[in-house]
Write a protein that holds these residues in place. Structure first.
Motif, PDB file in Angstrom:
ATOM      1  N   VAL A  40     -41.973 -85.597 -42.596  1.00 50.70           N
ATOM      2  CA  VAL A  40     -42.080 -86.191 -41.256  1.00 50.70           C
ATOM      3  C   VAL A  40     -42.897 -87.462 -41.386  1.00 50.70           C
ATOM      4  CG1 VAL A  40     -42.963 -85.931 -38.907  1.00 50.70           C
ATOM      5  CG2 VAL A  40     -41.918 -83.977 -40.063  1.00 50.70           C
ATOM      6  N   ILE A  68     -37.517 -87.819 -39.891  1.00 50.20           N
ATOM      7  CA  ILE A  68     -37.516 -86.578 -40.665  1.00 50.20           C
ATOM      8  C   ILE A  68     -36.674 -86.789 -41.914  1.00 50.20           C
ATOM      9  CG2 ILE A  68     -37.973 -85.012 -38.752  1.00 50.20           C
ATOM     10  CD1 ILE A  68     -35.002 -84.522 -38.478  1.00 50.20           C
ATOM     11  N   TRP A  75     -31.374 -84.857 -32.210  1.00 49.65           N
ATOM     12  CA  TRP A  75     -31.691 -85.699 -33.355  1.00 49.65           C
ATOM     13  C   TRP A  75     -30.438 -86.379 -33.895  1.00 49.65           C
ATOM     14  CZ3 TRP A  75     -31.028 -80.507 -33.390  1.00 49.65           C
ATOM     15  CH2 TRP A  75     -30.240 -79.925 -34.387  1.00 49.65           C
ATOM     16  N   ASP A 131     -40.106 -89.458 -34.297  1.00 49.64           N
ATOM     17  CA  ASP A 131     -40.490 -89.250 -35.693  1.00 49.64           C
ATOM     18  C   ASP A 131     -39.280 -89.298 -36.615  1.00 49.64           C
ATOM     19  OD1 ASP A 131     -43.091 -88.923 -34.950  1.00 49.64           O
ATOM     20  OD2 ASP A 131     -43.105 -86.737 -35.139  1.00 49.64           O
ATOM     21  N   ALA A 156     -42.310 -82.190 -35.984  1.00 52.80           N
ATOM     22  CA  ALA A 156     -41.763 -83.505 -35.686  1.00 52.80           C
ATOM     23  C   ALA A 156     -41.457 -83.581 -34.198  1.00 52.80           C
ATOM     24  CB  ALA A 156     -40.499 -83.754 -36.495  1.00 52.80           C
TER      25      ALA A 156
END
Length: 269
Positions: free
Chosen positions: A113, A62, A82, A60, A56
């Motif tokens: 992903v 997740i 993230w 993206d 990822a």
């Protein structure tokens, strides 16, 4: 956000945990008892789960399903950042059912992903609306963003396909799930299904991705995490969750969540 930091933000909805992280930590194989949906903000990572090896990168989406074994390793020397939302299963049960037209079969997040700009946009809107105290956002808007996001992520999944394990493995898993914090032996678990300890370990690993002991530790960590969320002291959480002592819990907590129980308690304050 500074490198190596974890922040757990207060949420406007009970049953959702919001995490903002920037870390080069390598997460060992572990599970969550919640659905997890997030987005990579910077950098990249590689992970292995029951759905395969995936990578990822920034932008993206997740995801992780409850009790799905997975890990996480940063790609490159600068870690990754993230945002993540963890949802108690009952929070998503009704919207998932609605998305599937009333079908009550178990649903799951389809891909670990996802390269989907619309899903990323919905996630960012949802994350902001439930964590930013200055963001004047109605429950109407929150629920709409949640449904729009789930529409792009949900697929049906038959539990019999996923958990079609021999009865001995199911009995052992149920015993751990029912009371993970009490003393337990491998002999007791194998006796439940009338199999040898070797057969239990091999079969349990095949069907869950973890050995019985590793699965037990994950359940105990989940129990301890909930106690910490509810304000228990770390020593009480360690004792009640079945760990030898607080240092034992701390070592495993850091390996799994990338943050110590003390830091976890602190960032929630």
């Amino acid at each position: 956000m500074a490198k190596g930091s974890f922040k757990i933000a207060p949420c406007k909805i009970n049953g959702i945990t919001a995490v903002a992280a920037d870390s080069s930590h390598t997460f060992g194989r572990h599970t969550h008892d919640q659905f997890g949906i997030g987005v990579i903000i910077r950098g990249a990572q590689k992970s292995l789960s029951g759905r395969g090896i995936v990578e990822a990168t920034a932008g993206d989406i997740i995801t992780v399903n409850p009790n799905e074994v997975h890990d996480g390793t940063p790609i490159g020397d600068h870690g990754r950042a993230w945002y993540m939302l963890y949802f108690d299963t009952d929070i998503l049960a009704e919207p998932m059912k609605e998305i599937r037209g009333g079908n009550t079969r178990i649903s799951e997040l389809a891909k670990p992903v996802l390269h989907d700009t619309a899903a990323t946009k919905h996630f960012r809107s949802l994350f902001k609306s439930i964590t930013n105290p200055s963001d004047i956002c109605s429950e109407f808007e929150i629920q709409e963003n949640l449904h729009l996001l789930l529409t792009r992520l949900v697929t049906s999944h038959n539990s019999a396909d996923k958990y079609n394990a021999p009865s001995a493995i199911e009995l052992a898993r149920e015993r751990i799930d029912d009371d993970p914090c009490s003393p337990l032996s491998l002999g007791e678990l194998s006796a439940l299904g009338n199999v040898s300890q070797f057969q239990l370990i091999r079969g349990f690993s095949k069907h869950t991705g973890l050995t019985p002991h590793a699965y037990l530790i994950q359940r105990r960590l989940q129990y301890a995490r909930k106690m910490i969320i509810n304000g228990s002291t770390l020593s009480d959480a360690a004792y009640a969750s079945g760990f030898a002592d607080q240092s034992h819990m701390t070592r495993l907590f850091v390996s799994t969540y990338g943050i110590s129980p003390k830091q976890y308690a602190g960032v929630r304050a």
